[in-house]
Design an enzyme around this catalytic site. Sequence first.
Site, PDB file in Angstrom:
ATOM      1  N   GLU A 130       0.820  -1.218   0.000  1.00  0.00           N
ATOM      2  CA  GLU A 130       0.000   0.000   0.000  1.00  0.00           C
ATOM      3  C   GLU A 130       0.852   1.265   0.000  1.00  0.00           C
ATOM      4  O   GLU A 130       0.817   2.053   0.958  1.00  0.00           O
ATOM      5  CB  GLU A 130      -0.941   0.004   1.203  1.00  0.00           C
TER       6      GLU A 130
ATOM      7  N   GLU B  30      -4.680  -8.825   1.487  1.00  0.00           N
ATOM      8  CA  GLU B  30      -5.301  -8.434   2.759  1.00  0.00           C
ATOM      9  C   GLU B  30      -6.797  -8.252   2.556  1.00  0.00           C
ATOM     10  O   GLU B  30      -7.237  -7.622   1.592  1.00  0.00           O
ATOM     11  CB  GLU B  30      -4.727  -7.114   3.297  1.00  0.00           C
TER      12      GLU B  30
END
Length: 451
Positions: free
Chosen positions: A166, A356
């Site tokens: 991210e 995730e």
Amino acid sequence: MPLFQFPKDFLWGVSTSDYQIEGAASKYGKGETYWDRFSRTPGRINNNDSAEIACDHYHKYVEDIQIMKELGIKSYRMSISWARVFPEGKGVPNNAGMDFYNKVIDELLKNNIIPIITLHHWGFPQKLQDIGGWTNRETAEYYREYVEYIFKQLGDRVHTWITHNEPIGTSYFGYYKGIHAPGVRDFSASILATHNILLSHGLAVNTFRQTGLKGEIGITLNVHPTFPASDNQKDIIASDRMDKYFNNWFQDAIFKGSFPAGLEDFFRSKGAMIPELNSDDLNLIQQPVDFLGVNYYYPHFVSYNSDAWPFEAEISTSRPYNQNTDTGWEIFPEGLYISLKKLVKEYGDIKIIITENGAAFNDLINRYGSIEDNRRIDFLHRHISQVHKSIQEGINIKGYYIWSLMDNFEWTYGYSQRFGLVYIDYKTLRRQIKDSGYWYRDLIANNGIKQ
């Protein structure tokens, strides 16, 4: 109820990150990270929590791997602390830090758990931040040297690598909003950090190819299905702008070697300083990756706001009267399917790993001593159903990893948000498997989900 089967080679896993679980934050030769520095600033972290001890995975990794084995986990996505291996971010490596990761990898393989390594999951060396951090182009080269060392140390046993987790969490929340480490509030610095992170990704991919190691390498990006808050034309335009920034900014650079059309010009028209990017850098950034890691948690609902510089837009993560997690994120399983379809439409038949997906709820031990986290089970069931639907429609998804194996230090939330399949008593560090963990164990055993 019928069982929706997954492909035989589908990987069921769990994810963690080094900073959130390891502890031993200033021990055994580990260097300071900018999250250590950030966390020591009063008011930055909920309840002024720190990750000095966290879940003490550094000392309890054998116990944690045994829990994974008990749950039937096929693969474990972990990360390396750059500052534990290179305390100053460069120079001489810390042997004690490398020894720790060697032991973790060996223990995983001994228990037939496949390791996937994220090379940078936000735990950035403070010594490099002192000389500009990700706004300093030299950081990309220091990162390349770090990952080359890790490839040589672990590449004989690890065959799946993720360059960054991210990265927008660093560039946007860390360098523009200032609510994550390093706490900078400068939009131009944010754009410069974006470029240097992408450049470091390209350097890492190139270095991996040059090693000749077996395996694959990719990057993990978060996705947010994005919708206008109303049918007002200004909201629609603002929504498209935020979709391009949060979803396509990194995706386009990696898969197309460009940035979303018009977005740079829009920022410049608002007075933002946007650096010119040369074609050599973009060619390096867009080298082919073997897969894309996808993190999905919640959607974005966007409204126009002329005062919200430089985007002229505001984002909400939920709508009135809809179900939310304890973090205030709307529970929207269909958003995962929507995002996956959009990725394939825009970038073709790319290999995808859901790296995730998970939810925070206020888990409590009941009078019988068990942890009935039915809301998490429902959340996971509904999202995994969307993964199955996506596979049935031909999307090339090879694995699904729950965030997280265990409750942990959740960045600015501190210890107030519990995402784990395993409950951590932060006073005693006792581990206890929740009902969701046993539910996931049965799902893995069946390689399918009951509908």
